[in-house]
Design a protein around this motif. Structure first.
Motif, PDB file in Angstrom:
ATOM      1  N   LEU A  98      34.807  33.817  44.867  1.00 44.56           N
ATOM      2  CA  LEU A  98      34.746  32.669  45.780  1.00 44.56           C
ATOM      3  C   LEU A  98      33.322  32.422  46.259  1.00 44.56           C
ATOM      4  N   VAL A  99      32.647  33.526  46.639  1.00 43.12           N
ATOM      5  CA  VAL A  99      31.257  33.387  47.097  1.00 43.12           C
ATOM      6  C   VAL A  99      30.403  32.800  45.988  1.00 43.12           C
ATOM      7  N   TRP A 100      30.653  33.309  44.801  1.00 41.79           N
ATOM      8  CA  TRP A 100      29.872  32.817  43.661  1.00 41.79           C
ATOM      9  C   TRP A 100      30.140  31.318  43.436  1.00 41.79           C
ATOM     10  N   ALA A 103      36.937  37.785  46.364  1.00 38.46           N
ATOM     11  CA  ALA A 103      35.958  37.321  47.349  1.00 38.46           C
ATOM     12  C   ALA A 103      34.617  37.044  46.682  1.00 38.46           C
ATOM     13  N   GLY A 104      34.248  37.952  45.795  1.00 42.50           N
ATOM     14  CA  GLY A 104      32.985  37.746  45.066  1.00 42.50           C
ATOM     15  C   GLY A 104      33.012  36.460  44.258  1.00 42.50           C
ATOM     16  N   THR A 160      36.884  41.482  44.194  1.00 37.76           N
ATOM     17  CA  THR A 160      36.550  40.647  43.042  1.00 37.76           C
ATOM     18  C   THR A 160      36.810  39.171  43.363  1.00 37.76           C
ATOM     19  N   ALA A 202      31.215  29.168  45.606  1.00 36.94           N
ATOM     20  CA  ALA A 202      30.629  28.391  46.702  1.00 36.94           C
ATOM     21  C   ALA A 202      29.120  28.260  46.522  1.00 36.94           C
ATOM     22  N   PHE A 203      28.529  29.348  46.110  1.00 37.81           N
ATOM     23  CA  PHE A 203      27.081  29.322  45.905  1.00 37.81           C
ATOM     24  C   PHE A 203      26.709  28.325  44.808  1.00 37.81           C
TER      25      PHE A 203
END
Lengths: 263, 199
Positions: free
Chosen positions: A118-120, A115-116, A113, A122-123
């Protein structure tokens, strides 16, 4: 005190149900009893209510519980209760701690969750048009005149880039120390906004010379410029130097800042 | 069946709160006491609402498990028994809906009853029905008529006539107002009287 006045049949009928259900006040009960003593019709309605209740209880009595099945009720309830997991939070948490596999699963879920998220984030950050790494930012940078990716030509209004005073000695390494008799040498490069040489190429007789380019690039990496300016702001510019009769030092040169044997 | 004594909310005993508290904290003996005290009432009411022994037994078990799971929310706003009545009613209503969704109409259980107990006796006379027919036959007819009533009316009549509950307690159990209880009782009684009239 309000005098007791005898109610009519219509009023009494509305009281009969309440009286049957033990919900009638004592005062009205007295009035009702007085009325019923003298009204056969209302007594008939009351008797109907009474007999209906009696019949209901009679019918219910005929459908008695199954004693054998009933005897199983309590043990089965307690057995089912014993099989039910304890739902209190304290016990739930203890169960989770005891069950390492579940703990790993929860940890993994949390990590995934995070990591998701963070990716979100960053995106979303990269997707913002103001971010230099976004597509809009890249396009803006690459299309801006005077950027490193889109350098200017030296035209009117653009000041010349100058070698910085502290690297002038290093720049002097690229100079006609020993004439080699190589005519028609040209150096093309970009002086960036930061004052560095980039995209260095040495052209010999109209053909790029890879060996000379490598040698010059090595020396040029130490040279700093005061960048060219347009309207007061630093800009990247294309420059071409003609290096006729130029010698490129291929061996290490003594450090001119600390000359050997100097006082 | 003798109607149960009406329970006044103010009579909710300290011991009842205590047993509820102990049951909520997982005391098995307290839970056993709750079952022992209320199982007959729960089973009777379930049977009266569902008219099926197996369903009543199953529902009674579910009711007690629900009681155990949610007894920590019992605040003593009513007697524990009235609070349990409410759970029984909700469970029975849900089960009725479940059956209805599976097209098990009330008439099916009625047919089963006829098959089991034979055809109806002659209809009642217009007056003094209890004098015209044997009490047992009358009771059977009323019982069958009761089963045909809508669930909300049936539950109101059962709670009032068979369990002796007051309007306020019935209202709490059904989650409606006193006026709605009176209205449902009046409609139910009217329907039952109509059912008992000769065709």
């Amino acid at each position: 005190m309000t005098p007791l006045t005898s109610p009519g049949c219509r009023t009494v009928r509305t009281w009969l149900t309440a009286a049957h259900d033990d919900e009638l006040s004592v005062r009205r009960h007295v009035l009702l009893d007085v009325h019923l003593a003298s009204c056969a019709s209302c007594r008939g309605v009351r008797d109907d209510l009474t007999s209906l209740g009696t019949a209901l209880r009679q019918g219910a009595a005929q459908h008695r519980p199954d004693d054998v099945a009933f005897a199983r009720l309590a043990p089965e309830v307690m057995a089912r209760k014993a099989m039910e997991p304890d739902t209190r939070w304290r016990h739930r948490v203890q169960d989770v701690i005891d069950d390492r596999q579940r703990l790993w699963m929860i940890g993994g879920t949390l990590a995934a969750t995070l990591a998701g998220a963070l990716v979100w984030a960053a995106f979303v950050g990269l997707a913002a048009p103001t971010h230099p790494g976004s597509l809009a930012g890249l396009l803006r940078t690459s299309t801006a005149l005077g950027s490193n990716a889109n350098p200017l030509w030296l035209v009117a209004g653009v000041t010349l880039p100058r070698v910085a005073a502290d690297t002038r000695a290093k720049a002097m390494l690229i100079q006609p120390l020993r004439p080699l008799g190589i005519p028609n040498l040209a150096l093309t490069a970009v002086v960036t906004r930061e004052g560095q040489l980039a995209s260095v190429h040495v052209i010999h007789d109209g053909v790029p010379d890879a060996a000379l380019t490598r040698a010059v690039s090595r020396l040029a990496s130490d040279v700093r410029f005061e960048p060219a300016r347009a309207r007061g702001a630093p800009v990247a510019v294309n420059v071409v130097w003609l290096l006729e009769r130029t010698t490129v030092a291929a061996t290490p040169i003594p450090d001119l800042a600390h000359p050997v044997g100097g006082d | 069946m003798k109607p149960a004594r009406a329970i006044d909310w103010s009579e909710t005993a300290d011991s009842e709160s205590d047993i509820a508290e102990r049951c909520a904290s997982g005391d098995a003996q307290a839970c056993q006491d709750v079952v022992d005290t209320h199982q007959r009432m729960v089973y009777h009411l379930a049977l009266q609402l569902l008219s099926n022994h197996d369903d009543a037994l199953d529902l009674s078990q579910d009711v007690f498990l629900t009681v155990f799971r949610s007894i920590h929310r019992f605040r003593g706003d009513s007697a524990l028994q009235t609070w349990i009545y409410r759970i029984v009613i909700n469970h029975a209503r849900n089960r009725q809906r479940w059956w209805r969704r599976r097209r098990r109409a009330d008439q099916v259980s009625l047919d089963a009853l006829i098959e089991e107990r034979g055809e109806l006796p002659a209809p009642l006379g217009p007056t003094s029905p209890d004098r015209a027919l044997d009490q047992k036959q009358l009771g059977e007819r009323v019982w069958r008529a009761l089963n045909r009533l809508p669930f909300d009316q049936r539950s109101a009549v059962v709670l009032r006539e068979l369990h002796g509950m007051r309007y306020a307690e019935i209202a709490f159990s059904l989650g409606v107002s006193n006026a709605a209880v009176k209205s449902r009782l009046a409609r139910a009684r009217h329907t039952l009287r109509t059912e008992l009239q000769p065709q």
